[in-house]
Design a protein around this motif. Structure first.
Motif, PDB file in Angstrom:
ATOM      1  N   TYR A   1     -36.109   2.234  43.718  1.00 18.03           N
ATOM      2  CA  TYR A   1     -36.114   1.327  44.891  1.00 18.03           C
ATOM      3  C   TYR A   1     -36.747   2.032  46.085  1.00 18.03           C
ATOM      4  O   TYR A   1     -37.576   1.469  46.807  1.00 18.03           O
ATOM      5  CB  TYR A   1     -34.668   0.915  45.198  1.00 18.03           C
ATOM      6  CG  TYR A   1     -34.531   0.024  46.397  1.00 18.03           C
ATOM      7  CD1 TYR A   1     -34.869  -1.341  46.326  1.00 18.03           C
ATOM      8  CD2 TYR A   1     -34.082   0.538  47.621  1.00 18.03           C
ATOM      9  CE1 TYR A   1     -34.751  -2.155  47.433  1.00 18.03           C
ATOM     10  CE2 TYR A   1     -33.970  -0.279  48.740  1.00 18.03           C
ATOM     11  CZ  TYR A   1     -34.298  -1.625  48.649  1.00 18.03           C
ATOM     12  OH  TYR A   1     -34.193  -2.425  49.753  1.00 18.03           O
ATOM     13  N   GLU A   2     -36.386   3.303  46.211  1.00 23.04           N
ATOM     14  CA  GLU A   2     -36.924   4.118  47.303  1.00 23.04           C
ATOM     15  C   GLU A   2     -38.459   4.223  47.186  1.00 23.04           C
ATOM     16  O   GLU A   2     -39.178   4.097  48.168  1.00 23.04           O
ATOM     17  CB  GLU A   2     -36.276   5.516  47.239  1.00 23.04           C
ATOM     18  CG  GLU A   2     -36.544   6.408  48.446  1.00 23.04           C
ATOM     19  CD  GLU A   2     -35.943   5.858  49.732  1.00 23.04           C
ATOM     20  OE1 GLU A   2     -34.973   5.055  49.639  1.00 23.04           O
ATOM     21  OE2 GLU A   2     -36.437   6.200  50.820  1.00 23.04           O
ATOM     22  N   ALA A   3     -38.919   4.421  45.907  1.00 23.18           N
ATOM     23  CA  ALA A   3     -40.366   4.543  45.677  1.00 23.18           C
ATOM     24  C   ALA A   3     -41.084   3.247  46.048  1.00 23.18           C
ATOM     25  O   ALA A   3     -42.187   3.261  46.623  1.00 23.18           O
ATOM     26  CB  ALA A   3     -40.640   4.890  44.207  1.00 23.18           C
ATOM     27  N   LYS A   4     -40.452   2.134  45.713  1.00 21.94           N
ATOM     28  CA  LYS A   4     -41.041   0.845  46.063  1.00 21.94           C
ATOM     29  C   LYS A   4     -41.087   0.676  47.579  1.00 21.94           C
ATOM     30  O   LYS A   4     -42.087   0.250  48.157  1.00 21.94           O
ATOM     31  CB  LYS A   4     -40.210  -0.302  45.447  1.00 21.94           C
ATOM     32  CG  LYS A   4     -40.293  -0.394  43.940  1.00 21.94           C
ATOM     33  CD  LYS A   4     -41.535  -1.135  43.469  1.00 21.94           C
ATOM     34  CE  LYS A   4     -41.532  -1.287  41.964  1.00 21.94           C
ATOM     35  NZ  LYS A   4     -42.726  -1.906  41.458  1.00 21.94           N
ATOM     36  N   GLN A   5     -39.953   1.019  48.217  1.00 24.98           N
ATOM     37  CA  GLN A   5     -39.830   0.830  49.664  1.00 24.98           C
ATOM     38  C   GLN A   5     -40.803   1.693  50.442  1.00 24.98           C
ATOM     39  O   GLN A   5     -41.248   1.313  51.521  1.00 24.98           O
ATOM     40  CB  GLN A   5     -38.388   1.165  50.117  1.00 24.98           C
ATOM     41  CG  GLN A   5     -37.342   0.171  49.625  1.00 24.98           C
ATOM     42  CD  GLN A   5     -37.660  -1.244  50.067  1.00 24.98           C
ATOM     43  OE1 GLN A   5     -37.803  -1.514  51.268  1.00 24.98           O
ATOM     44  NE2 GLN A   5     -37.824  -2.153  49.121  1.00 24.98           N
ATOM     45  N   THR A   6     -41.123   2.851  49.894  1.00 24.73           N
ATOM     46  CA  THR A   6     -41.959   3.800  50.642  1.00 24.73           C
ATOM     47  C   THR A   6     -43.432   3.701  50.261  1.00 24.73           C
ATOM     48  O   THR A   6     -44.202   4.643  50.480  1.00 24.73           O
ATOM     49  CB  THR A   6     -41.446   5.237  50.450  1.00 24.73           C
ATOM     50  OG1 THR A   6     -41.348   5.469  49.048  1.00 24.73           O
ATOM     51  CG2 THR A   6     -40.108   5.459  51.095  1.00 24.73           C
ATOM     52  N   GLY A   7     -43.840   2.600  49.635  1.00 29.48           N
ATOM     53  CA  GLY A   7     -45.272   2.389  49.443  1.00 29.48           C
ATOM     54  C   GLY A   7     -45.737   2.203  48.020  1.00 29.48           C
ATOM     55  O   GLY A   7     -46.900   1.941  47.756  1.00 29.48           O
ATOM     56  N   ARG A   8     -44.887   2.357  47.002  1.00 26.31           N
ATOM     57  CA  ARG A   8     -45.215   2.158  45.577  1.00 26.31           C
ATOM     58  C   ARG A   8     -46.168   3.256  45.057  1.00 26.31           C
ATOM     59  O   ARG A   8     -46.549   4.146  45.799  1.00 26.31           O
ATOM     60  CB  ARG A   8     -45.813   0.769  45.332  1.00 26.31           C
ATOM     61  CG  ARG A   8     -44.802  -0.354  45.591  1.00 26.31           C
ATOM     62  CD  ARG A   8     -45.388  -1.738  45.316  1.00 26.31           C
ATOM     63  NE  ARG A   8     -44.392  -2.781  45.428  1.00 26.31           N
ATOM     64  CZ  ARG A   8     -43.926  -3.278  46.572  1.00 26.31           C
ATOM     65  NH1 ARG A   8     -44.381  -2.814  47.731  1.00 26.31           N
ATOM     66  NH2 ARG A   8     -43.025  -4.210  46.578  1.00 26.31           N
TER      67      ARG A   8
END
Ligand SMILES: Nc1nc2c(ncn2[C@@H]2O[C@H](COP(=O)(O)OP(=O)(O)OP(=O)(O)O)[C@@H](O)[C@H]2O)c(=O)[nH]1
Length: 485
Positions: free
Chosen positions: A453-460
């Motif tokens: 989720y963090e990876a998605k939130q921070t730009g994918r």
């Protein structure tokens, strides 16, 4: 009073003895006329009961000799016969001076009644009306020969009928044996019998053809255990012991070895055949080739474990394997890491290129991930466009390296389509490593999911590590972007 029994059949003499002794008579017995005469000349006898057809000297001759002998002629004489049953036979017998003529079978009570009657009449001074000795010798011989010849003819006829009946029975038996042999050999299942050591006693053609051996190679020579795979041997030996102890076994599955070394999966039922003393004689087994069933079963099991689109493990099997790995890592104190992968903007792929193109992307991702991991790693599709990889004996740093390598490989891969340029896509990855306070796989998955989720939130198109505060970010995980949870 003493009674003489003349009969060539031992069982008849025995029955008479038992019966007459039960009524208080003394009994002596002879197997033919000559023996009877010897006894009569040595002993005092009050009644003669004689069979007619006997070897050496028959009953007719015995009666005639007695009636011509001054010392024996007054002894009452009873004929009893199962062979000479005609009126003429009776007339001839009585013409010899006999007191009675009895046809077999006869009830014991009736026989005893006749014996008592004859004895009583003799005591009262009664003698038979026409003693044989008063007949002309020539007419006696003619009648005697006629009786014997007619009896022999009848015997020959009876024998011919019996021989014909036996021949027919033999033919029927041969036909039946052939039929049974045919059914045994061509049965759609295998049949065999083993002696107490497990050596082949018999085997049908069907099982021979399955195994690739000849009957001569197996029967009396090979032990059934020689045809069992190493893996099945222990189970088979236990089953054979159980069979000998309890008399039967049902639906036992094991693998047999053909002569060419290939494996034949079979299902077997067997039962023990015992001898008259109740000891083990042999066992008979029915064997079914379950190759197709096994293949189908394996295929169904594979399908139940596999995601049909990508061919990798489905969520249920992935979770099953993950639980096993968790158990192992806890038991041996190994580290265990989890990667959660999700395609970025996958909805747009579907929307822009169609669902089929989206499927191709999922297949390519599964293929690349499959090639990127070790045999011991566990890869699964756990949701629509979500994948997970479990990495046994792998710490966070190594897991992050694997994730980053995978991210880069995907970034450079593409799915060609018929119209337009090939589809390029990226993935985001969350990495988590099992902690002591994680209750189970769900907790590990949850941490990996949080990092994703963090990876998605921070730009994918990046790798994020759960609890990065405790696990430093690897240097390589930077290109597409990396982050701490
Ligand atoms: N072609 C195809 N699409 C699928 C399959 N399973 C799920 N999807 C699609 O995957 C898409 C997931 O979209 P979202 O959950 O919105 O996520 P996303 O578009 O990837 O966006 P982010 O994850 O936020 O980057 C949906 O359009 C689903 O229909 C599948 O088996 N085949």
């Amino acid at each position: 009073m003493k009674i003489l029994i003349a009969d060539d059949k031992a069982e008849n003499r025995y029955l008479f003895e038992v019966l007459l002794k039960a009524y208080g008579y003394e009994v002596v017995s002879a197997a033919n006329g000559v023996e009877a005469l010897e006894m009569l000349r040595q002993d005092r006898v009050g009644l003669i009961i004689s069979d007619i057809m006997m070897p050496v000297m028959d009953g007719f001759k015995l009666c005639r000799v007695c009636k011509q002998d001054e010392r024996l002629k007054d002894i009452p004489f009873i004929f009893i016969t199962a062979a000479y049953t005609s009126e003429k036979d009776e007339q001839f017998a009585m013409s010899l001076g006999a007191d009675r003529f009895i046809r077999r079978p006869i009830e014991s009570d009736d026989l005893i009644g006749i014996v008592k009657d004859v004895v009583a009449k003799q005591r009262a001074g009664h003698t038979p009306s026409l003693p044989a000795q008063e007949k002309e010798e020539a007419s006696y011989l003619a009648e005697y020969a006629e009786r014997v010849v007619s009896k022999l003819e009848q015997k020959v006829n009876d024998l011919e009928v019996e021989i014909a009946a036996r021949k027919q029975a033999e033919q029927q038996l041969n036909q039946y044996t052939e039929e049974v042999e045919d059914l045994y050999n061509r049965a759609p299942c295998g049949y065999h019998s083993l002696d107490k050591d497990g050596v082949f006693v018999r085997i049908n053609d069907t099982e021979l053809s399955w195994l690739g051996y000849t009957r001569e190679e197996l029967v009396g020579k090979m032990n059934f255990a020689d045809l069992i795979t190493r893996d099945s041997l222990k189970a088979f030996q236990e089953c054979f012991s159980h069979l000998k102890e309890h008399g039967s076994v049902l639906d036992i599955e094991f693998d047999m070895l053909r002569k060419d070394g290939t494996v034949l999966p079979v299902l077997m039922n067997a039962s023990v055949v015992k001898d008259d003393n109740g000891d083990y004689l042999m066992c008979r087994a029915t064997v079914y080739d379950i190759t197709e069933r096994k293949a189908l079963q394996q295929e169904l099991e594979r399908q139940a474990r596999t995601d049909s689109l990508t061919g990798i493990s489905n969520r249920r099997y992935f979770m099953q394997r993950a639980e096993q790995e968790l158990g192992r890592s806890r038991r041996f104190g190994h580290t265990l890491s989890m990667l959660m992968l999700d395609i970025d903007f996958f909805k747009a792929v579907n929307d822009n290129h169609g669902h089929a193109a989206g499927d191709m992307v999922l297949i390519l991702l599964a293929k690349i991930a499959c090639n990127a991991v070790r045999d011991v790693d566990v890869l699964g599709r756990i949701g629509g466009e979500e994948f997970a990889i479990l990495l046994p004996e792998t710490d966070t740093q190594m897991a992050a390296q694997v994730a980053e390598r995978l991210r880069q490989e995907i970034e450079t891969a593409s799915v060609p389509i018929e119209q337009g340029p090939a589809i390029h896509f990226t993935i985001s990855i969350g990495v988590a490593t099992l902690r002591d306070d994680d209750a189970g796989i769900d907790a590990l998955l949850k941490h990996a999911d949080q990092a994703l989720y963090e990876a998605k939130q921070t730009g994918r198109n990046r790798v994020c590590i759960a609890n990065a505060g405790t696990h430093p970010m690897p240097a390589q995980a930077t290109e597409g972007g990396a982050c701490d949870e």
